[in-house]
Scaffold this active site. Structure first.
Site, mmCIF file in Angstrom:
data_model
loop_
_atom_site.group_PDB
_atom_site.id
_atom_site.type_symbol
_atom_site.label_atom_id
_atom_site.label_comp_id
_atom_site.label_asym_id
_atom_site.label_seq_id
_atom_site.Cartn_x
_atom_site.Cartn_y
_atom_site.Cartn_z
ATOM 1 N N ARG A 189 -41.901 -13.810 -7.002
ATOM 2 C CA ARG A 189 -42.077 -15.261 -7.025
ATOM 3 C C ARG A 189 -42.127 -15.790 -5.605
ATOM 4 O O ARG A 189 -41.118 -15.796 -4.900
ATOM 5 C CB ARG A 189 -40.957 -15.944 -7.808
ATOM 6 N N ASP A 478 -28.548 -22.311 -8.489
ATOM 7 C CA ASP A 478 -29.583 -22.088 -7.493
ATOM 8 C C ASP A 478 -30.130 -23.443 -7.079
ATOM 9 O O ASP A 478 -29.548 -24.481 -7.414
ATOM 10 C CB ASP A 478 -30.667 -21.128 -8.000
#
EC number: 2.3.3.9
Length: 558
Positions: A189, A478
């Protein structure tokens, strides 16, 4: 260490002529950085920026215009101009590439060496090698993450802890050895379109200099060094695409894939991409996104935390109807989240695309059996719901959760690798259902405000130290979950929200909470709490709302 400048001018390497557009690296070079930042790789980055940086800029400007429209009361909608794409039932996406046929459990995590080894030894089907929300984009993390991936794909990844413990990858990678893969298939990613890489500068044909695109840097370095190696392993270069807000942004990625494959003499269609549907704008363009990427698309993912953040951000100044309750009240079973996930599964399966579920934030604690039992109970319910709804796989953030998630998908899938035949033709989702925020229920409490302040500051501090995935109070936080926390605070302050206890949420009270949290923190040598408080105040209490907290934090502190 002195700063070293590397440039590609006036080199010509293969098909990448860099006499005019060129790339300059203006950052310290650590051990083995030169293996990644080769002249040939930098020439490839220059070529990518030469062709696509301007389009990226235009699309980011279009995002700004959309935000203006949203603030002025215009809701997202299913696009009338692309109705023909949605009504045409004949087209399908490319689907799973080799090694992606079974995705029932995927583990997510950053690309530092130890975490990478843990992921590759985890028993998951896929490792989402995350250079985005789980990685703080320090210069070391960006380049050393590339070194980690380079080594992993060549069977030379190892790590020694400061205490002398050694870690290595236990299984074989890829399908070329004639048997099933023994390690997860890697899906990388890159950063989103909104982020820059300030340690790499692009000099264009007109002589202008600008920070490179983080997305193009991450994609370009990984693809250049590893695409052929992945094909040798019987796999391919696979990517998760984050933060898309329109099908035009998906088209840009498709154009990049076509160019990159041609440039490295790789057959068209070798790349596979899975798109995270994690913005409210993208939720209204799922089919168009699949269509634009159809020759390179494997599926969509329900990026739940960024999706919630996107809705708060988009409608934050639209009045009381759009005010969210405590973060803990926004579960996957509230109506607007059910509409989003059911639409995603239905859309994917109608087009031959995999539907991948999201990450439950609950994580086990090996030192606390009660916490672990509660986490497993909640994760079981979450994954049972996803498997029952038709998802083909799901995410976990901790290796200990893999057996729990796998058991729920095994119970539904059996020996089948997916549920693509389950078309979910029973699903009909309207724009009103996707935007049904009042049905959440719940309240804003003083405890919820304090939790957001505390989590926001603690996560930002971790991020500033270079740790992008942080376990805080038995939840995996996150950048996306921190964004929810700080954007809710901004919304509550600017709406003059009153808590269930009767306290008006104003700047002065939140400032006092910030001071209380800061005073109660466990300080340590090298902590970044003072800087974290500065960032939190800027992104939560200033009148101007930064679109992402990582943008000002990166520009000032990394």
């Amino acid at each position: 260490m002195n700063i070293t400048t590397i440039d590609t001018e006036p080199t010509t390497t293969g098909s990448f002529s860099t006499t005019k557009p060129w790339i300059e690296v203006t950052a310290p070079l650590g051990e083995r950085y030169d293996e990644i930042l080769t002249p040939e790789a930098l020439a490839f980055l220059a070529a990518l920026h030469d062709r696509f940086a301007g389009i990226r800029h235009d699309l980011l400007a279009a995002r700004m215009q959309t935000r203006v429209h949203s603030a002025n009361g215009r809701d997202p909608k299913f696009l009338p101009e692309t109705d023909a794409v949605r009504r045409d039932r004949s087209w399908r996406v490319a689907g799973a590439g080799p090694g992606l046929e079974d995705r029932r459990v995927e583990i997510t995590g950053p690309t530092d060496r130890k975490m990478a080894i843990n992921a590759l030894n985890s028993g998951a089907k896929v490792w989402l090698a995350d250079q985005e929300d789980a990685t703080s984009p320090t210069w070391a993390n960006v380049i050393e993450g590339q070194i980690t991936l380079f080594d992993a794909l060549r069977g030379q990844l190892s790590f020694t802890n400061p205490d002398g413990r050694e870690y290595s990858v236990e299984g074989r990678m890829g399908l070329a050895h004639g048997g099933p893969a023994e390690t997860p298939t890697i899906v990388m990613r890159p950063r989103g379109w909104h982020l820059t890489e300030k340690h790499i500068r692009f000099h264009d044909r007109a002589g202008r200099s600008m920070s490179a695109s983080g997305a193009l840097v991450d994609f370009g370095l990984y693809f250049f060094h590893n695409a052929h190696r992945l094909i040798e392993l019987g796999l391919g270069p696979y990517f998760y695409l984050p933060k898309l807000e329109s099908h035009r942004e998906a088209r840009l990625w498709n154009d990049i894939f076509q160019y990159a494959q041609n440039a490295l003499s790789i057959p068209q269609g070798t790349v596979r991409a899975t798109v995270l549907i994690e913005t409210i704008q993208a939720a209204f363009e799922m089919e168009e996104i699949l269509y634009e990427l159809r020759d390179h698309c494997a599926g969509l993912n329900a990026g739940r935390w960024d999706y919630i953040f996107s809705i708060v951000k988009t409608f934050r100044s639209r009045g009381r109807r759009w005010v969210f309750p405590d973060r803990a009240s926004i579960t996957m079973t509230v109506p607007f989240m059910r509409a989003y996930t059911e639409l995603l599964v239905s859309t994917c399966h109608q087009r031959g695309a995999y539907a991948i579920g999201g990450m439950s934030a609950f994580i086990p604690n090996r030192r606390d059996p009660e916490v672990t039992a509660q986490a497993l109970e909640k994760v079981t319910a979450d994954k049972r719901r996803e498997a029952g709804d038709g998802f083909d796989g799901t995410w976990v953030a901790h290796p200990d959760l893999i057996p729990t998630a796998r058991a729920e998908f095994d119970a539904v899938l059996g020996e089948q690798p997916h549920q693509l035949a389950r078309l979910r033709e029973d699903v009909t989702v309207t724009a009103a259902q996707l935007l049904d925020i009042p049905s959440i229920g719940g309240q804003v409490t003083e405890g919820g405000v304090r939790d957001n302040v505390r989590i926001g500051i603690r996560y930002i501090e971790s991020w500033l130290r270079g740790v992008g995935a942080a376990a805080i109070d038995n939840l995996m936080e996150d950048a996306a979950t921190a964004e929810i926390s700080r954007s809710q605070v901004w919304q509550w302050v600017n709406d003059n929200t009153v808590t269930a206890e009767g306290r008006r949420i104003d700047r002065e009270w939140v400032e006092s909470l910030v001071e209380d949290v800061y005073a109660d923190l466990d300080r340590f040598d090298g902590d970044r709490f003072a800087d974290a408080v500065t960032v939190f105040r800027q992104v939560s209490l200033e009148p101007e709302f930064p679109t992402f907290l990582t943008i000002p934090a990166y520009a000032r502190f990394l």
